[in-house]
Design an enzyme around this catalytic site. Sequence first.
Site, mmCIF file in Angstrom:
data_model
loop_
_atom_site.group_PDB
_atom_site.id
_atom_site.type_symbol
_atom_site.label_atom_id
_atom_site.label_comp_id
_atom_site.label_asym_id
_atom_site.label_seq_id
_atom_site.Cartn_x
_atom_site.Cartn_y
_atom_site.Cartn_z
ATOM 1 N N TRP A 69 96.507 -12.111 60.850
ATOM 2 C CA TRP A 69 97.511 -11.038 60.695
ATOM 3 C C TRP A 69 98.053 -10.715 62.087
ATOM 4 C CZ3 TRP A 69 96.171 -5.294 60.942
ATOM 5 C CH2 TRP A 69 97.259 -4.512 60.565
ATOM 6 N N ASP A 128 87.216 -7.694 58.937
ATOM 7 C CA ASP A 128 88.372 -6.872 58.590
ATOM 8 C C ASP A 128 88.667 -7.100 57.106
ATOM 9 O OD1 ASP A 128 90.628 -5.414 58.400
ATOM 10 O OD2 ASP A 128 91.907 -6.755 59.559
ATOM 11 N N LYS A 168 95.995 -1.609 49.953
ATOM 12 C CA LYS A 168 96.358 -2.568 48.903
ATOM 13 C C LYS A 168 95.525 -2.334 47.654
ATOM 14 C CE LYS A 168 97.874 -4.935 52.525
ATOM 15 N NZ LYS A 168 99.105 -5.482 52.929
#
Length: 415
Positions: A145, A226, A262
Amino acid sequence: MRRFLGRRWMSTSTVGWWDNVGPAPKDPLLSITEAFLADNHPEKINLGVGAYRDDEGKPIVLQCVRDAEARIAGTEYLESLSRQGSLKLVMESVKLAYGENSGIVKEGKFAGVQAISGTGACRLFAELQRRFQPDSRIYLPVPTWSNHHNIWRDAQVPQRTFQYYNPASKGIHFAALMDDIKNAPNRSFFLLHPCAHNPTGIDPTDEQWREISYLFKVKNHFPFFDMAYQGFASGDLKKDAQAIHIFLDDGHLIGCAQSFAKTMGLYGQRVGCLSVLCVDKNQATAVKSQLQHIARAMYSNPPVHGALLVSTILGDPGLKSMWVKEVKVMSDRLMKMRNALRVNLENLGSALTWEHITNQVGMFWYSGLNPEQVDRLRNEFHIYMTHDGRISMAGVTTGNVDYLANAIHEVTKSG
Ligand code: IK2
């Protein structure tokens, strides 16, 4: 112009304080949305930012969130939370990551604080790393990311990379990954995505995680997980935390960033958790106090409302089981769209192989489309995605999957 001011002649022209400031580089993800919004074509598709959409292409509010909203309405005091945030949120989050019956959680051998979603959790950890392991670096996967680079850069932690993706196989480059882990200096910090890797959608198998975990033990590396997509890879929250369990079984003391953006559709609420496992309760208390100290200077204390929503859902068996089902619905829709896209491309007679669409998991398909093909999709078909060919499957719907498959077939025919 010059005027006599008091005892001296002074210039009254405006002096710019920020004349030396140029525009910041555009965020690659956010600028896609801007370009998409400016496009008036009726069939335009946004496959850029990874935010869940339903089959109508609309953002959703989960039913468990609506019910939790109704329960907390009027009950909350708008007082500040302490700097650790909501204790209930932290407890429920760590149970989700480490397991309901986790000894670490029961014995309190962790430093846990509410964080400003996943980004904030990473940033708090990066600050902790710089302050207390000042000679360390962070190893980030290639690719990762894009904001991971910004976060550790701004925390002034030097960065290194380790290989993860193999463009030839469109899968994991396991041998190269293991080599990089082996060749890193002992006691290095590594960032790992436990499930639904962003951007590749490729996760190591359980067996591969076991090998990685073993090598981390040998090398004394620090694993920082993460976890922004728990439940999105397999549709099963426990299964998606399996990598973490493998590391726990091997006795690692890990760090973990969690985000509810999310998985609960709470993008704007910014709810997350950072936990750092420690050797004992005393160490955990000290580490937690340092995390609170860091947060104090950054934003003082985290916001209340989203934390109340998440902790209400996770703390209530009825709401939690509703949430578990809703996560599965989201994950299943993403998988259904993967299947539909693959079948469509194969039916169009494409000479290329498309099995990586369904081999990869989670929100993103790392398509392997090259920048020229991505540009053609944007310019000729009004389809928007990142330049590395990452496609957010959340933007694919029953209504647009044919159009998308046709467009991809057109731009890949000759290459
Ligand atoms: N960590 C990872 C791996 C993420 O993917 C994200 C969210 N990225 O979503 C945008 C995109 O890639 O299109 C985060 C952390 C941070 O999530 P948040 O701060 O929103 O919880």
